[in-house]
Design a protein around this motif. Structure first.
Motif, PDB file in Angstrom:
ATOM      1  N   UNK A  17       0.844  -1.183   0.000  1.00 10.05           N
ATOM      2  CA  UNK A  17       0.000   0.000   0.000  1.00 10.05           C
ATOM      3  C   UNK A  17       0.882   1.237   0.000  1.00 10.05           C
ATOM      4  N   UNK A  18       0.488   2.229  -0.753  1.00  4.53           N
ATOM      5  CA  UNK A  18       1.326   3.417  -0.918  1.00  4.53           C
ATOM      6  C   UNK A  18       1.459   4.220   0.374  1.00  4.53           C
ATOM      7  N   UNK A  19       0.388   4.252   1.169  1.00  6.92           N
ATOM      8  CA  UNK A  19       0.373   5.050   2.393  1.00  6.92           C
ATOM      9  C   UNK A  19      -0.326   4.265   3.499  1.00  6.92           C
ATOM     10  N   UNK A  20       0.229   4.348   4.709  1.00  5.66           N
ATOM     11  CA  UNK A  20      -0.378   3.665   5.843  1.00  5.66           C
ATOM     12  C   UNK A  20      -0.486   4.618   7.022  1.00  5.66           C
ATOM     13  N   UNK A  21      -1.650   4.624   7.654  1.00  2.00           N
ATOM     14  CA  UNK A  21      -1.823   5.415   8.866  1.00  2.00           C
ATOM     15  C   UNK A  21      -1.163   4.693  10.035  1.00  2.00           C
ATOM     16  N   UNK A  22      -0.634   5.479  10.980  1.00  2.00           N
ATOM     17  CA  UNK A  22       0.025   4.877  12.141  1.00  2.00           C
ATOM     18  C   UNK A  22      -0.957   4.069  12.975  1.00  2.00           C
ATOM     19  N   UNK A  23      -2.188   4.538  13.087  1.00  3.31           N
ATOM     20  CA  UNK A  23      -3.175   3.808  13.878  1.00  3.31           C
ATOM     21  C   UNK A  23      -3.497   2.448  13.260  1.00  3.31           C
ATOM     22  N   UNK A  24      -3.407   2.356  11.919  1.00  4.88           N
ATOM     23  CA  UNK A  24      -3.614   1.074  11.240  1.00  4.88           C
ATOM     24  C   UNK A  24      -2.452   0.120  11.518  1.00  4.88           C
ATOM     25  N   UNK A  25      -1.222   0.623  11.381  1.00  7.67           N
ATOM     26  CA  UNK A  25      -0.042  -0.195  11.657  1.00  7.67           C
ATOM     27  C   UNK A  25      -0.009  -0.652  13.114  1.00  7.67           C
ATOM     28  N   UNK A  26      -0.417   0.229  13.987  1.00  6.50           N
ATOM     29  CA  UNK A  26      -0.466  -0.072  15.417  1.00  6.50           C
ATOM     30  C   UNK A  26      -1.341  -1.303  15.690  1.00  6.50           C
ATOM     31  N   UNK A  27      -2.464  -1.392  14.977  1.00  4.86           N
ATOM     32  CA  UNK A  27      -3.376  -2.528  15.156  1.00  4.86           C
ATOM     33  C   UNK A  27      -2.862  -3.777  14.448  1.00  4.86           C
ATOM     34  N   UNK A  28      -2.368  -3.602  13.232  1.00  2.00           N
ATOM     35  CA  UNK A  28      -1.912  -4.746  12.434  1.00  2.00           C
ATOM     36  C   UNK A  28      -0.736  -5.447  13.091  1.00  2.00           C
ATOM     37  N   UNK A  29       0.210  -4.671  13.613  1.00  2.00           N
ATOM     38  CA  UNK A  29       1.406  -5.245  14.223  1.00  2.00           C
ATOM     39  C   UNK A  29       1.210  -5.603  15.694  1.00  2.00           C
ATOM     40  N   UNK A  30       0.111  -5.127  16.244  1.00  5.60           N
ATOM     41  CA  UNK A  30      -0.212  -5.410  17.652  1.00  5.60           C
ATOM     42  C   UNK A  30       0.925  -4.963  18.578  1.00  5.60           C
ATOM     43  N   UNK A  31       1.336  -3.727  18.390  1.00  7.32           N
ATOM     44  CA  UNK A  31       2.381  -3.144  19.226  1.00  7.32           C
ATOM     45  C   UNK A  31       1.902  -1.785  19.729  1.00  7.32           C
ATOM     46  N   UNK A  32       2.570  -1.258  20.736  1.00  8.06           N
ATOM     47  CA  UNK A  32       2.190   0.040  21.285  1.00  8.06           C
ATOM     48  C   UNK A  32       2.565   1.159  20.318  1.00  8.06           C
ATOM     49  N   UNK A  33       1.885   2.284  20.423  1.00  4.64           N
ATOM     50  CA  UNK A  33       2.199   3.429  19.583  1.00  4.64           C
ATOM     51  C   UNK A  33       3.618   3.925  19.861  1.00  4.64           C
ATOM     52  N   UNK A  34       4.054   3.823  21.097  1.00  2.00           N
ATOM     53  CA  UNK A  34       5.404   4.256  21.452  1.00  2.00           C
ATOM     54  C   UNK A  34       6.446   3.421  20.716  1.00  2.00           C
ATOM     55  N   UNK A  35       6.237   2.098  20.689  1.00  4.40           N
ATOM     56  CA  UNK A  35       7.157   1.206  19.974  1.00  4.40           C
ATOM     57  C   UNK A  35       7.121   1.491  18.477  1.00  4.40           C
ATOM     58  N   UNK A  36       5.914   1.700  17.940  1.00  3.42           N
ATOM     59  CA  UNK A  36       5.763   1.979  16.512  1.00  3.42           C
ATOM     60  C   UNK A  36       6.495   3.272  16.140  1.00  3.42           C
ATOM     61  N   UNK A  37       6.366   4.286  16.963  1.00  2.00           N
ATOM     62  CA  UNK A  37       7.031   5.562  16.669  1.00  2.00           C
ATOM     63  C   UNK A  37       8.554   5.411  16.673  1.00  2.00           C
ATOM     64  N   UNK A  38       9.074   4.579  17.568  1.00  2.00           N
ATOM     65  CA  UNK A  38      10.521   4.330  17.579  1.00  2.00           C
ATOM     66  C   UNK A  38      10.963   3.636  16.293  1.00  2.00           C
ATOM     67  N   UNK A  39      10.155   2.649  15.856  1.00  2.00           N
ATOM     68  CA  UNK A  39      10.482   1.940  14.617  1.00  2.00           C
ATOM     69  C   UNK A  39      10.432   2.891  13.425  1.00  2.00           C
ATOM     70  N   UNK A  40       9.407   3.719  13.375  1.00  2.00           N
ATOM     71  CA  UNK A  40       9.259   4.673  12.274  1.00  2.00           C
ATOM     72  C   UNK A  40      10.425   5.660  12.266  1.00  2.00           C
ATOM     73  N   UNK A  41      10.813   6.115  13.441  1.00  2.00           N
ATOM     74  CA  UNK A  41      11.935   7.043  13.551  1.00  2.00           C
ATOM     75  C   UNK A  41      13.214   6.420  12.985  1.00  2.00           C
ATOM     76  N   UNK A  42      13.431   5.148  13.261  1.00  2.00           N
ATOM     77  CA  UNK A  42      14.608   4.461  12.752  1.00  2.00           C
ATOM     78  C   UNK A  42      14.544   4.303  11.231  1.00  2.00           C
ATOM     79  N   UNK A  43      13.371   3.974  10.701  1.00  2.00           N
ATOM     80  CA  UNK A  43      13.198   3.817   9.254  1.00  2.00           C
ATOM     81  C   UNK A  43      13.353   5.144   8.526  1.00  2.00           C
ATOM     82  N   UNK A  44      12.917   6.222   9.153  1.00  2.00           N
ATOM     83  CA  UNK A  44      13.101   7.554   8.582  1.00  2.00           C
ATOM     84  C   UNK A  44      14.586   7.900   8.555  1.00  2.00           C
ATOM     85  N   UNK A  45      15.288   7.567   9.628  1.00  2.00           N
ATOM     86  CA  UNK A  45      16.718   7.823   9.713  1.00  2.00           C
ATOM     87  C   UNK A  45      17.477   7.087   8.619  1.00  2.00           C
ATOM     88  N   UNK A  46      16.999   5.887   8.273  1.00  2.00           N
ATOM     89  CA  UNK A  46      17.628   5.083   7.219  1.00  2.00           C
ATOM     90  C   UNK A  46      17.151   5.485   5.824  1.00  2.00           C
TER      91      UNK A  46
END
Length: 250
Positions: A17-46
């Motif tokens: 999918x071209x675009x994903x909302x954080x709230x959708x990823x949060x549910x799909x991966x079954x992880x906390x928003x805090x953990x998701x934001x850390x992962x996103x921050x790392x992917x942005x850095x890369x």
């Protein structure tokens, strides 16, 4: 779930999918928003994803070029240095494998001067580059991975065991003494492992910018390769540290 596995799943979802909302990823991966934001921050850095209001998308430049196209001009001098070293190892009549990657594409550009090669590859740019040459070209076939313009293996499409490769030239996204050789795509890693298993001589082609970078999936250890071909910007200390693992660095 390990951080590298979570981040791989995020990339896979974004490739679907071209675009994903954080709230959708949060549910799909079954992880906390805090953990998701850390992962996103790392992917942005890369520079793999970019953040937009409410979500993320794969990082692309304005003209929509692929990940491999964006890398073609990065560290170009180092990649050409690696290619020149690799070309000295290729003899007329050899059967070689060229992995998908911007470094092996530089190797492909020097193959016109060789004679009677059999070139096996999963790289679409390498195939296009070598088509005008008077060599035998074999594509391994499989699923198209658009970001790398590569083909990843599926057993029902190609029988690897029929190949007899003299020299295989393989790429990676990161390497370190402690963690070995890693790449972002598990499918690419699986393809590389299959081709490594049937290559008589295995060469790792990676420029010095990838030293001490550890990413999603482990391809193997330094000792799984006969030689590591790199550029002249590697320090003597780095070279000695890697050679202590048992690989020859050229």
């Amino acid at each position: 779930m390990l951080p590298t596995e979570r981040r791989r799943k995020i990339i896979e979802k974004l490739e679907e999918q071209e675009f994903l909302e954080l709230k959708t990823l949060h549910k799909v991966l079954n992880i906390s928003m805090e953990t998701l934001r850390r992962d996103v921050q790392q992917l942005v850095k890369q520079q793999l994803v970019k953040k937009e209001y409410g979500g993320i998308r794969l990082h692309k430049v304005s003209n929509g070029e692929s990940a491999i196209e964006r890398r073609l001009d990065q560290h170009l001098t180092q990649k050409q240095c690696i290619a020149n070293k690799a070309l000295k190892l290729i003899n007329d009549g050899d059967c070689i494998y060229l992995d998908s990657g911007s470094t092996t594409l530089q190797i492909a550009k020097g193959l016109e001067a060789k004679r009677d090669l059999t070139i096996i590859t999963n790289s679409i740019p390498v195939l296009i580059q070598c088509m005008p040459y008077n060599h035998t070209l074999i594509s391994i076939g499989g699923k198209v991975r658009s970001s790398e313009q590569s083909l990843t293996q599926f057993d029902f499409l190609f029988n690897f065991e029929h190949l007899n490769i003299h020299k295989g030239f393989f790429c990676c996204s990161g390497l370190s003494v402690q963690s070995g050789i890693t790449d972002y795509s598990i499918e690419e890693v699986e393809t590389r492992r299959r081709l490594m298993a049937i290559s008589q001589e295995r060469y790792l082609t990676a420029d010095s910018s990838k030293i001490n970078r550890v990413v999603t999936a482990k391809l193997g250890d330094m000792t799984d390769f006969h030689q590591w071909i790199t550029d002249d910007k590697i320090t003597q200390k780095e070279k000695e540290a890697f050679e202590q693992t048992g690989i020859k660095v050229i």
